[in-house]
Design a protein around this motif. Structure first.
Motif, PDB file in Angstrom:
ATOM      1  N   ASP A   1       8.316  27.259 -22.694  1.00  0.00           N
ATOM      2  CA  ASP A   1       8.067  27.295 -24.102  1.00  0.00           C
ATOM      3  C   ASP A   1       8.130  28.862 -24.444  1.00  0.00           C
ATOM      4  O   ASP A   1       9.010  29.174 -25.338  1.00  0.00           O
ATOM      5  N   LEU A   2       7.588  29.733 -23.457  1.00  0.00           N
ATOM      6  CA  LEU A   2       7.556  31.431 -24.118  1.00  0.00           C
ATOM      7  C   LEU A   2       8.592  32.042 -24.198  1.00  0.00           C
ATOM      8  O   LEU A   2       9.087  32.762 -25.198  1.00  0.00           O
ATOM      9  N   GLY A   3       9.803  31.646 -23.234  1.00  0.00           N
ATOM     10  CA  GLY A   3      11.004  32.492 -23.468  1.00  0.00           C
ATOM     11  C   GLY A   3      11.821  31.939 -24.602  1.00  0.00           C
ATOM     12  O   GLY A   3      12.351  32.883 -25.433  1.00  0.00           O
ATOM     13  N   PRO A   4      12.271  30.726 -24.799  1.00  0.00           N
ATOM     14  CA  PRO A   4      12.753  30.266 -26.004  1.00  0.00           C
ATOM     15  C   PRO A   4      12.181  30.763 -27.294  1.00  0.00           C
ATOM     16  O   PRO A   4      12.841  30.920 -28.319  1.00  0.00           O
ATOM     17  N   LYS A   5      10.830  30.590 -27.371  1.00  0.00           N
ATOM     18  CA  LYS A   5       9.978  31.005 -28.404  1.00  0.00           C
ATOM     19  C   LYS A   5      10.348  32.324 -28.833  1.00  0.00           C
ATOM     20  O   LYS A   5      10.564  32.861 -29.948  1.00  0.00           O
ATOM     21  N   MET A   6       9.977  33.457 -27.778  1.00  0.00           N
ATOM     22  CA  MET A   6      10.045  34.819 -28.021  1.00  0.00           C
ATOM     23  C   MET A   6      11.742  34.984 -28.520  1.00  0.00           C
ATOM     24  O   MET A   6      11.688  36.021 -29.315  1.00  0.00           O
ATOM     25  N   VAL A   7      12.574  34.417 -27.858  1.00  0.00           N
ATOM     26  CA  VAL A   7      14.179  34.853 -28.076  1.00  0.00           C
ATOM     27  C   VAL A   7      14.342  34.409 -29.351  1.00  0.00           C
ATOM     28  O   VAL A   7      14.934  34.967 -30.365  1.00  0.00           O
TER      29      VAL A   7
ATOM     30  N   ALA B   1      16.171  35.433 -35.079  1.00  0.00           N
ATOM     31  CA  ALA B   1      16.037  34.833 -36.292  1.00  0.00           C
ATOM     32  C   ALA B   1      17.247  35.427 -37.005  1.00  0.00           C
ATOM     33  O   ALA B   1      17.912  34.288 -37.877  1.00  0.00           O
ATOM     34  N   PRO B   2      17.657  36.616 -37.081  1.00  0.00           N
ATOM     35  CA  PRO B   2      18.609  36.937 -38.141  1.00  0.00           C
ATOM     36  C   PRO B   2      19.989  36.511 -37.865  1.00  0.00           C
ATOM     37  O   PRO B   2      20.898  36.309 -38.766  1.00  0.00           O
TER      38      PRO B   2
ATOM     39  N   LEU C   1      18.943  42.347 -26.228  1.00  0.00           N
ATOM     40  CA  LEU C   1      17.778  41.614 -25.905  1.00  0.00           C
ATOM     41  C   LEU C   1      17.835  41.125 -24.627  1.00  0.00           C
ATOM     42  O   LEU C   1      16.729  41.220 -23.698  1.00  0.00           O
ATOM     43  N   GLY C   2      18.899  40.750 -24.139  1.00  0.00           N
ATOM     44  CA  GLY C   2      19.124  40.202 -22.976  1.00  0.00           C
ATOM     45  C   GLY C   2      19.048  41.154 -21.910  1.00  0.00           C
ATOM     46  O   GLY C   2      18.333  40.920 -20.963  1.00  0.00           O
TER      47      GLY C   2
END
Ligand code: F6P
Length: 544
Positions: free
Chosen positions: A157-163, A168-169, A478-479
């Protein structure tokens, strides 16, 4: 005494610490050494890593590097990248780096190259995400998907949610993303309320596919879906599984054709690079997901091939150890000046604390030194109006990382300059402080008579921080940033001689909760626990 605390290198750092702790002033060091910033900063692509505002002099880094060398970090790093079974308790390799191995060089686990499997899964993710994003993938009633719901918890959950928040842009307004993780029904109920089952795609992400929270939420989602669609065959078009456990997926009732897989050599908290990142690929497109992988791969190359003195994750790790083990700092704050990184510290709370929150070393002995710090934080400038008071004038030493992009994705330039002025001012204020003389100069004659007022306005300063300033928060950048933090955690685990890749500490609570669940349903009074737990159970049953 452990091998670490008994080592010459540890004792050399300890001795050096005495001299720094007693009379080292960062401000003085900046005033006397005009090269300080150049000495203590590194650039990687467009990321500037400034670690000059730390309690370090010219000797500190070489001495800390001694700790990495005595731990055989170079060899341990090679072992991880090469697929050695470094997670000894679970008898697994640790290969999140293979998931983003864009050079596609073979990586062997037990003699088998894992790259073909990885590439196969990436291809499948591309085909699926393109179908969904183009509208070619139709739901049961022939409509295209408008909402993606990722159901998972922890690393699922946390990884995809953070990324997805961070990127979002790069998303499209007609494809929305939702995350459900908590078993508290409020999470799933509030999410489903907003959705149309005909245009909703559920991704059930779980490495083991029997995690209580995820299975409960997935079952409720399926019930909600079927109550409205009333056709079991429709599930196929609206539910996808991401897991390492095919059997559990089938038992849950998801067609294996709708399953994306990853492997036991991917730790849950390191899994966003795998099919667990499907929600990212759906939300921002597979090209952007691959850019994220590229950025992480570049960081991997840097980490593997750069001498320790220029190696950003190694320096991050060594500074962390410097404060954690010698200054006895208990925590480390991650403070992004970028609202889209608002989940970055949440993500690394699991990443770091589940990895290095250990007190038994790799040989089963109790450690005689402090290990993983408490990781916390929230974006600036919000944090400034919440907890920075304690950072500036409290009694605790809180080393921290400030992160900011030079360019925003949005178009109100005045906001960005204000944001960045704060990003620059806070590390300066933490380092510089404010002396009594400076305080007195700013006060009126009358106020100067009030010694309490004067004392309360003094900032001791000399508080350490790192700053990361990068051009723009792109998928690639980000990566890289995520991978830097991952490797920092790895390096610290190597030096502390702990297994950063198991998580036994979360098991006991899970087992006890399973034992308590039937007791909540039973009518009789419970006396089987300690008096506190039994009384809480009984009180709950009385007032629910
Ligand atoms: O919290 C324990 C843990 O096992 C994490 O390591 C993991 O990320 C999370 O639970 C979820 O596990 P799974 O993906 O198997 O559902």
């Amino acid at each position: 005494m452990s091998k670490l605390t008994n080592s010459i290198e540890w004792n050399a750092v300890k001795q050096h610490y005495q001299s720094i702790a007693t009379n080292y002033s960062m401000l003085e060091a900046f005033n006397t050494d005009k090269e300080r910033f150049h000495k203590f900063s590194r650039v990687f692509n467009d990321i500037l890593f400034d670690f000059s505002k730390n309690l370090i002099d010219d000797q500190t880094l070489p001495l800390l590097i001694g700790l990495a060398e005595q731990a055989n970090l170079k060899q341990k790093t090679a072992d991880m990248f090469n697929g050695a079974i470094i997670n000894k308790t679970e008898k697994r390799a640790v290969l999140h780096t293979a998931l983003r191995n864009r050079h596609n060089t073979p990586v062997y686990v037990n003699g088998k190259d894992v790259m073909p499997q990885i590439n196969g899964e990436l291809k499948k993710m591309r085909a699926f995400s393109e179908k969904v994003r183009s509208g070619e993938w139709k739901g049961h009633t022939g409509k295209a998907m408008t909402d993606i719901v990722n159901i998972g918890i922890g690393g699922s959950d946390l990884g995809p949610k953070m990324v997805t928040k961070a990127l979002a842009p790069y998303s499209r307004p007609d494809l929305r993303i939702h995350f459900v993780s908590n078993v508290d029904q409020a999470d799933i109920v509030n999410t489903l309320e907003k959705l149309d089952p005909e245009t909703t795609l559920f991704l059930v992400a779980s490495k083991v596919f029997n995690t209580q929270e995820t299975m409960t939420n997935a079952t409720s989602a399926r019930n909600w879906f079927l109550e409205q669609i009333k056709d079991e065959t429709a599930v196929k078009k609206h539910f996808v599984a991401i897991s390492t456990h095919r059997d559990n997926v089938v038992n849950f009732g998801i067609d294996p054709e709708n399953m994306f897989q990853f492997w036991d050599w991917v730790g849950g908290r390191y899994s966003l690079w795998s099919a667990v990142g499907l929600s990212i690929a759906l939300y921002v497109g597979m090209d952007n997901f691959e850019q994220l992988l590229e950025g992480a791969h570049e960081a991997d190359q840097h980490f593997r091939n750069t001498p320790f003195s220029d190696n950003i994750p190694v320096i991050m790790a060594l500074l962390g150890i410097w404060y954690n083990n010698f200054f006895e700092a208990d925590s480390h704050a991650i403070l992004p000046y970028d609202q889209s990184l608002s989940s970055f510290s949440d993500y690394f709370q699991q990443g770091d604390m589940e990895s290095n929150g250990k007190s038994i070393d790799r040989d089963g002995a109790k450690v005689d030194y402090s290990t993983g710090p408490i990781i916390w934080g929230q974006p600036g400038t919000n944090g400034q109006h919440a907890f920075y008071q304690l950072m500036h004038q409290g009694t605790k030493l809180i080393p921290c990382d400030f992160l900011a992009p030079a360019q925003s994705h949005y178009h109100l330039p005045e906001h960005h300059d204000i944001l960045i002025s704060n990003f620059l001012a806070q590390p300066e204020a933490l380092m510089r402080g404010k002396s009594e003389a400076e305080v007195r100069k700013d006060l009126s004659a009358e106020e100067n008579k009030d010694d309490t007022l004067v004392a309360s306005k003094i900032f001791p300063g000399n508080k350490p921080s790192n700053s990361f300033l990068f051009k723009k928060l792109t998928p690639r950048t980000l990566g890289t940033l995520i991978a830097f933090y991952e490797h920092k955690i790895f390096v610290q685990g190597v030096i502390w001689n702990i297994n950063s890749f198991d998580q036994m500490g979360v098991e006991l609570g899970k087992i006890l909760a399973k034992a308590i669940l039937p007791e909540l349903k039973a009518n009789d009074e419970i006396n089987s626990h300690d008096s506190s737990t039994s009384a809480l159970i009984n009180y709950y049953k009385k007032i629910r």
